[in-house]
Design a protein around this motif. Sequence first.
Motif, PDB file in Angstrom:
ATOM      1  N   ALA A  20      15.677  12.266  -0.518  1.00 46.24           N
ATOM      2  CA  ALA A  20      15.418  13.715  -0.633  1.00 46.24           C
ATOM      3  C   ALA A  20      16.510  14.420  -1.438  1.00 46.24           C
ATOM      4  N   LYS A  21      16.074  15.286  -2.342  1.00 46.59           N
ATOM      5  CA  LYS A  21      17.037  16.061  -3.131  1.00 46.59           C
ATOM      6  C   LYS A  21      17.601  17.206  -2.311  1.00 46.59           C
ATOM      7  N   HIS A  22      16.691  17.843  -1.559  1.00 46.97           N
ATOM      8  CA  HIS A  22      17.086  18.947  -0.696  1.00 46.97           C
ATOM      9  C   HIS A  22      16.484  18.699   0.681  1.00 46.97           C
ATOM     10  N   ILE A  23      17.192  19.140   1.676  1.00 44.17           N
ATOM     11  CA  ILE A  23      16.678  19.007   3.040  1.00 44.17           C
ATOM     12  C   ILE A  23      16.710  20.377   3.701  1.00 44.17           C
ATOM     13  N   LEU A  24      15.585  20.704   4.326  1.00 45.56           N
ATOM     14  CA  LEU A  24      15.488  21.938   5.097  1.00 45.56           C
ATOM     15  C   LEU A  24      15.342  21.519   6.560  1.00 45.56           C
ATOM     16  N   LEU A  25      16.275  21.956   7.372  1.00 45.67           N
ATOM     17  CA  LEU A  25      16.289  21.508   8.765  1.00 45.67           C
ATOM     18  C   LEU A  25      15.998  22.695   9.685  1.00 45.67           C
ATOM     19  N   PHE A  26      14.887  22.626  10.404  1.00 46.30           N
ATOM     20  CA  PHE A  26      14.520  23.668  11.369  1.00 46.30           C
ATOM     21  C   PHE A  26      14.701  23.132  12.772  1.00 46.30           C
ATOM     22  N   LEU A  27      15.401  23.911  13.599  1.00 49.25           N
ATOM     23  CA  LEU A  27      15.608  23.489  14.978  1.00 49.25           C
ATOM     24  C   LEU A  27      15.250  24.619  15.927  1.00 49.25           C
ATOM     25  N   ASP A  28      14.353  24.290  16.851  1.00 50.17           N
ATOM     26  CA  ASP A  28      14.093  25.214  17.944  1.00 50.17           C
ATOM     27  C   ASP A  28      15.353  25.245  18.826  1.00 50.17           C
ATOM     28  N   PHE A  29      15.461  26.230  19.696  1.00 51.56           N
ATOM     29  CA  PHE A  29      16.692  26.362  20.485  1.00 51.56           C
ATOM     30  C   PHE A  29      16.523  25.846  21.917  1.00 51.56           C
ATOM     31  N   ASP A  30      15.815  26.612  22.762  1.00 52.69           N
ATOM     32  CA  ASP A  30      15.688  26.250  24.179  1.00 52.69           C
ATOM     33  C   ASP A  30      14.854  24.974  24.351  1.00 52.69           C
TER      34      ASP A  30
ATOM     35  N   LEU B 264      26.410  21.299  13.750  1.00 53.45           N
ATOM     36  CA  LEU B 264      25.571  22.222  12.976  1.00 53.45           C
ATOM     37  C   LEU B 264      26.383  22.954  11.909  1.00 53.45           C
ATOM     38  N   ALA B 265      27.596  23.342  12.264  1.00 53.13           N
ATOM     39  CA  ALA B 265      28.453  24.026  11.290  1.00 53.13           C
ATOM     40  C   ALA B 265      28.777  23.092  10.123  1.00 53.13           C
ATOM     41  N   ARG B 266      28.996  21.808  10.430  1.00 52.67           N
ATOM     42  CA  ARG B 266      29.265  20.828   9.363  1.00 52.67           C
ATOM     43  C   ARG B 266      28.034  20.640   8.482  1.00 52.67           C
ATOM     44  N   LEU B 267      26.886  20.518   9.117  1.00 52.88           N
ATOM     45  CA  LEU B 267      25.642  20.346   8.344  1.00 52.88           C
ATOM     46  C   LEU B 267      25.395  21.549   7.442  1.00 52.88           C
ATOM     47  N   ALA B 268      25.660  22.741   7.984  1.00 55.56           N
ATOM     48  CA  ALA B 268      25.399  23.968   7.223  1.00 55.56           C
ATOM     49  C   ALA B 268      26.277  24.063   5.982  1.00 55.56           C
ATOM     50  N   ARG B 269      27.409  23.382   5.996  1.00 51.80           N
ATOM     51  CA  ARG B 269      28.300  23.417   4.833  1.00 51.80           C
ATOM     52  C   ARG B 269      27.871  22.455   3.730  1.00 51.80           C
ATOM     53  N   HIS B 270      26.951  21.538   4.075  1.00 50.33           N
ATOM     54  CA  HIS B 270      26.518  20.562   3.080  1.00 50.33           C
ATOM     55  C   HIS B 270      25.615  21.236   2.048  1.00 50.33           C
ATOM     56  N   SER B 271      25.924  21.007   0.759  1.00 51.56           N
ATOM     57  CA  SER B 271      25.273  21.798  -0.292  1.00 51.56           C
ATOM     58  C   SER B 271      23.776  21.558  -0.408  1.00 51.56           C
ATOM     59  N   ARG B 272      23.299  20.386  -0.073  1.00 50.88           N
ATOM     60  CA  ARG B 272      21.878  20.106  -0.280  1.00 50.88           C
ATOM     61  C   ARG B 272      21.044  20.266   0.986  1.00 50.88           C
ATOM     62  N   LEU B 273      21.643  20.856   1.987  1.00 47.95           N
ATOM     63  CA  LEU B 273      20.937  21.006   3.254  1.00 47.95           C
ATOM     64  C   LEU B 273      20.994  22.467   3.704  1.00 47.95           C
ATOM     65  N   LYS B 274      19.850  22.964   4.180  1.00 47.08           N
ATOM     66  CA  LYS B 274      19.834  24.301   4.767  1.00 47.08           C
ATOM     67  C   LYS B 274      19.404  24.166   6.210  1.00 47.08           C
TER      68      LYS B 274
ATOM     69  N   ALA C  58      27.884  12.757   4.883  1.00 48.28           N
ATOM     70  CA  ALA C  58      29.302  12.775   4.546  1.00 48.28           C
ATOM     71  C   ALA C  58      29.735  11.463   3.892  1.00 48.28           C
ATOM     72  N   SER C  59      29.200  10.348   4.387  1.00 48.53           N
ATOM     73  CA  SER C  59      29.646   9.047   3.872  1.00 48.53           C
ATOM     74  C   SER C  59      28.842   8.608   2.659  1.00 48.53           C
ATOM     75  N   GLY C  60      27.772   9.321   2.357  1.00 45.26           N
ATOM     76  CA  GLY C  60      26.963   8.969   1.201  1.00 45.26           C
ATOM     77  C   GLY C  60      25.924   7.911   1.489  1.00 45.26           C
ATOM     78  N   ILE C  61      25.859   7.412   2.748  1.00 37.87           N
ATOM     79  CA  ILE C  61      24.821   6.439   3.100  1.00 37.87           C
ATOM     80  C   ILE C  61      23.468   7.147   3.022  1.00 37.87           C
ATOM     81  N   VAL C  62      23.441   8.351   3.606  1.00 46.59           N
ATOM     82  CA  VAL C  62      22.284   9.201   3.418  1.00 46.59           C
ATOM     83  C   VAL C  62      22.685  10.216   2.351  1.00 46.59           C
ATOM     84  N   THR C  63      22.546   9.863   1.113  1.00 46.25           N
ATOM     85  CA  THR C  63      22.911  10.807   0.067  1.00 46.25           C
ATOM     86  C   THR C  63      21.697  11.665  -0.245  1.00 46.25           C
ATOM     87  N   ALA C  64      21.947  12.767  -0.892  1.00 48.18           N
ATOM     88  CA  ALA C  64      20.839  13.677  -1.180  1.00 48.18           C
ATOM     89  C   ALA C  64      20.413  13.497  -2.629  1.00 48.18           C
TER      90      ALA C  64
END
Length: 274
Positions: free
Chosen positions: A29-39, A62-72, A264-270
């Motif tokens: 995937a070039k870009h990943i959009l991640l939606f998470l329900d809460f409760d 979540l804060a780490r994921l949010a900083r990744h450029s190809r993931l929202k 982060a490790s590039g195993i799952v690269t975008a």
Amino acid sequence: LVDSMDRNDTKLPHLFSVWPRVASRLHRAKHILLFLDFDGTLVGFKPRPEDVMLPAPARIVLARLARHSRLKVFLISGRRRADLRRRARVPGVGYIGLHGWERNGRRSLSVESRKSLRAVRSILAGALEKLPGVWIEDKKPVFVVHYRRALAADARKAVAITLRRVDSRRNDLYSVRGNRVVDVLPLEIEGKGQAVLDLVSDQPRGTLVIYAGDDTTDETAFAALAGRGITILVGPRRKTQARFRLRNPQELISFLQKLQQGLASGIVTAGRAP
Ligand SMILES: [Mg+2]
């Protein structure tokens, strides 16, 4: 970690039992959009929904994921957006409240919807008052009938009364059964599925969508993403439109950590290098 029933179940496999396949989709995937329900998805249930806060490990990943450029990352909930934001407190993620209604930009409900919501809420306030453990949460404009703390017979009564009252205003209102709650919504609030589709349509081609949720209200999103996203039911096995499953919020957080470490490790690269 994965029992044999999960391994043999091809209909709703445990996400970790098919991890190589999932990882390769994440890799492509070039870009990943991640939606998470809460409760029920990121956090467990408490007798009082006001006691629920996002635990630190979830906030950190979540804060780490949010900083990744190809993931929202988006948190999406039936809660009010401000309430959701206050309980999650994750920098860099998007917050979507009231089943997709509260996003960026203001929208308002029709006069008819507002009237019907008010009328049904006040009738129910009287009718449900006698049932111990049943209470109405007014989320303005929508409201929720809670029966987590009620006895089974009272809970059944509360649900029946609520559904009947909502049905009497079916030109304006509808209800969604959740985890020991009934949400009462105006028809303008189309639900999480439509919200997800709206946000996905703004994304570049080749965007992979991941959606995790536990509830009936998440099924519209699972259905909207059928055949293209990675949809994850969190919780006990049940009839669902989701493609994969995880057992509980702890497993979902493990998944987020796997995803984050992979990115982060590039195993799952975008996607490929330019
Ligand atoms: Mg939920």
